[in-house]
Structures are given as structure tokens and as C-alpha cells.
Scaffold this active site. Structure first.
Site, PDB file in Angstrom:
ATOM      1  N   LYS A 188      65.265  22.239  83.503  1.00 26.28           N
ATOM      2  CA  LYS A 188      64.414  22.626  83.930  1.00 26.28           C
ATOM      3  C   LYS A 188      63.217  22.960  82.867  1.00 26.28           C
ATOM      4  O   LYS A 188      63.352  24.399  83.021  1.00 26.28           O
ATOM      5  CB  LYS A 188      64.316  22.208  85.187  1.00 26.28           C
ATOM      6  CG  LYS A 188      64.712  20.792  86.111  1.00 26.28           C
ATOM      7  CD  LYS A 188      64.849  21.343  87.728  1.00 26.28           C
ATOM      8  CE  LYS A 188      63.750  21.672  88.173  1.00 26.28           C
ATOM      9  NZ  LYS A 188      64.112  21.499  89.835  1.00 26.28           N
TER      10      LYS A 188
HETATM   11  O1  G3P Z   1      63.613  21.213  93.313  1.00 16.32           O
HETATM   12  C1  G3P Z   1      61.967  20.514  93.309  1.00 16.32           C
HETATM   13  C2  G3P Z   1      62.007  19.850  94.316  1.00 16.32           C
HETATM   14  O2  G3P Z   1      62.275  18.602  94.891  1.00 16.32           O
HETATM   15  C3  G3P Z   1      61.060  21.432  95.756  1.00 16.32           C
HETATM   16  O3  G3P Z   1      60.801  21.058  96.933  1.00 16.32           O
HETATM   17  O4  G3P Z   1      60.317  21.435  99.355  1.00 16.32           O
HETATM   18  O5  G3P Z   1      59.915  23.108  97.552  1.00 16.32           O
HETATM   19  O6  G3P Z   1      58.002  20.466  97.803  1.00 16.32           O
HETATM   20  P1  G3P Z   1      59.761  21.431  97.535  1.00 16.32           P
END
Ligand code: G3P
Length: 214
Positions: free
Chosen positions: A83
Site C-alpha cells: 500500500k
Molecule cells: O485500511 C484503510 C481503511 O479501511 C481505514 O478505515 O475506519 O480508519 O477510516 P477507517
């Protein structure tokens, strides 16, 4: 639509894999930091369980650093997807890593224009962050709709991996739009299974079964 689990917690990953419901894993630096273990150990443990893409993020912000980290991550296991953040340096790194046959996931994507650039680098995945857009009053799913249309128009092969999913409605919307992958927090995966009528129906069946002569 493929389902990945968005966690670095090994118990959650093991359970989700045993259920047979997931085909891959996404992690990010925040998720890894919650586990209190070395990054490479976390990745080794995940790769021992999951026979599918395991997304691991670089933390360098310069091109050389991302390349170094990306190559190191890819050496840990052939299933690792690197990533990289959606910056100019990240786009360069995605292009170079992809040309070395290291799969990349352009992360922290918040606009369709960013997704066009991600596809141009040959990234394997693009990760629009739906929940974080909703949080600031934008309709996150709108960019999934646009990206799907744009990628279809030009035959881009980058897969749309819907990230920052907060609830089962996000999953449903992503599925209706034909997203390639959704990555789910473990809690959302469990929420998808449940329905109060399923619980009540099962309880009634078992109760009635007690009356059947044995
Ligand atoms: O892994 C990336 C993403 O899914 C993060 O999610 O909930 O931290 O916005 P969030």
C-alpha cells in the site's frame, strides 16, 4: 465481490478465515500499532493463515524510501500487496513497484481524479475511503460510482477496493455498484450475518423440535 478483512488482529483474521468468508486482508499503520508486535511478525502470522492478498503499507513519504520498504515487504511473502499513499511520490513508487511485478494498492484515495492517476500507475488496487468522506459530509459512495464508470469506460484493470467501511449499508451499496472488493472491520463482517428474525426463527424451530417424538 471479494471480501477482505480490515484488521491486523490475528484472532479476528483466523476466525474470519475459518468461516471461509474472506479472500484477503488489509492493514494500515494505525491497525498494526494496536497489536504491539513487530510489523514483520504481524505479516508473517497473517500470511500463515490467509491464502490471498495481504495488504501492508509503507510509512516512508519519499520515493526512495517507499521503494526500499515496498521491496522489503514484497520479500516477506509473495502474497503481500504494497500500500502506498496517494501522493506524487506514492504514484511514482506505485508505477515502479508495479513494473517490478510487485502489486500495489493506492491508499488514502478521496476523489475520482486520484483514482484515475492510480490506475495509470498500474496499481492492482485503488482504495477509496468511503467512511472518512461520509464523516466530513460528502457522500463517500459517490466516488465509487464514478470510479466504476471511469474504469469501465477505459478498461482500466485496477480493482476498486472499497475501504473505510463503517456499516453493512456501505457493503450493500458497494455491491450494488459492482465494486471488486470491500474490506471490512471484523465487527461489520459479524453484523452482516445477523438478523433478529433469523435468531427468533431458529429459537422457534428448536423449541418445536423438542415436541417431536424420539
Ligand atoms: O485500511 C484503510 C481503511 O479501511 C481505514 O478505515 O475506519 O480508519 O477510516 P477507517
Amino acid at each position: 465481490m471479494k471480501i477482505f478483512v480490515d484488521t491486523a488482529n490475528i484472532e479476528e483474521i483466523r476466525q474470519a478465515w475459518e468461516w471461509g468468508l474472506i479472500e484477503g486482508v488489509t492493514t494500515n499503520p494505525s491497525l498494526v500499532s494496536k497489536e504491539g508486535k513487530r510489523f514483520s511478525d504481524v505479516l508473517d502470522d497473517i500470511c500463515d493463515i490467509v491464502d490471498g492478498p495481504v495488504n501492508a503499507e509503507v510509512v516512508s513519504t519519499d520515493y526512495e524510501g517507499m521503494m526500499r520498504e515496498g521491496r522489503e515487504l514484497a520479500k516477506i511473502n509473495r502474497r503481500i500487496v504494497v500500500k502506498v499513499p496517494m501522493t506524487a511520490e506514492g504514484l511514482m513508487a506505485s508505477k515502479s513497484l508495479s513494473s517490478e511485478c510487485i502489486r500495489t494498492n493506492m491508499t488514502l484515495v478521496f476523489s475520482s481524479n486520484q483514482a484515475i492517476l492510480a490506475a495509470k500507475t498500474g496499481a492492482a488496487y485503488v482504495s477509496p475511503f468511503i467512511g472518512r468522506l461520509d464523516d466530513i459530509g460528502n457522500e463517500g459512495m459517490q466516488i465509487v460510482r464514478e470510479i466504476s464508470q471511469i474504469y469501465r469506460n477505459y478498461g482500466f484493470r485496477t480493482e476498486i477496493l472499497v475501504a473505510s467501511v463503517r456499516n453493512p449499508i456501505h457493503v450493500l451499496e458497494a455491491a450494488k455498484l459492482g465494486a471488486d472488493v470491500v474490506t471490512l472491520p471484523f465487527g461489520v463482517l459479524k453484523q452482516m450475518m445477523r438478523h433478529s428474525l433469523t435468531d427468533a426463527g431458529l429459537e422457534r424451530f428448536l423449541k418445536d423440535w423438542e415436541k417431536v417424538p424420539r
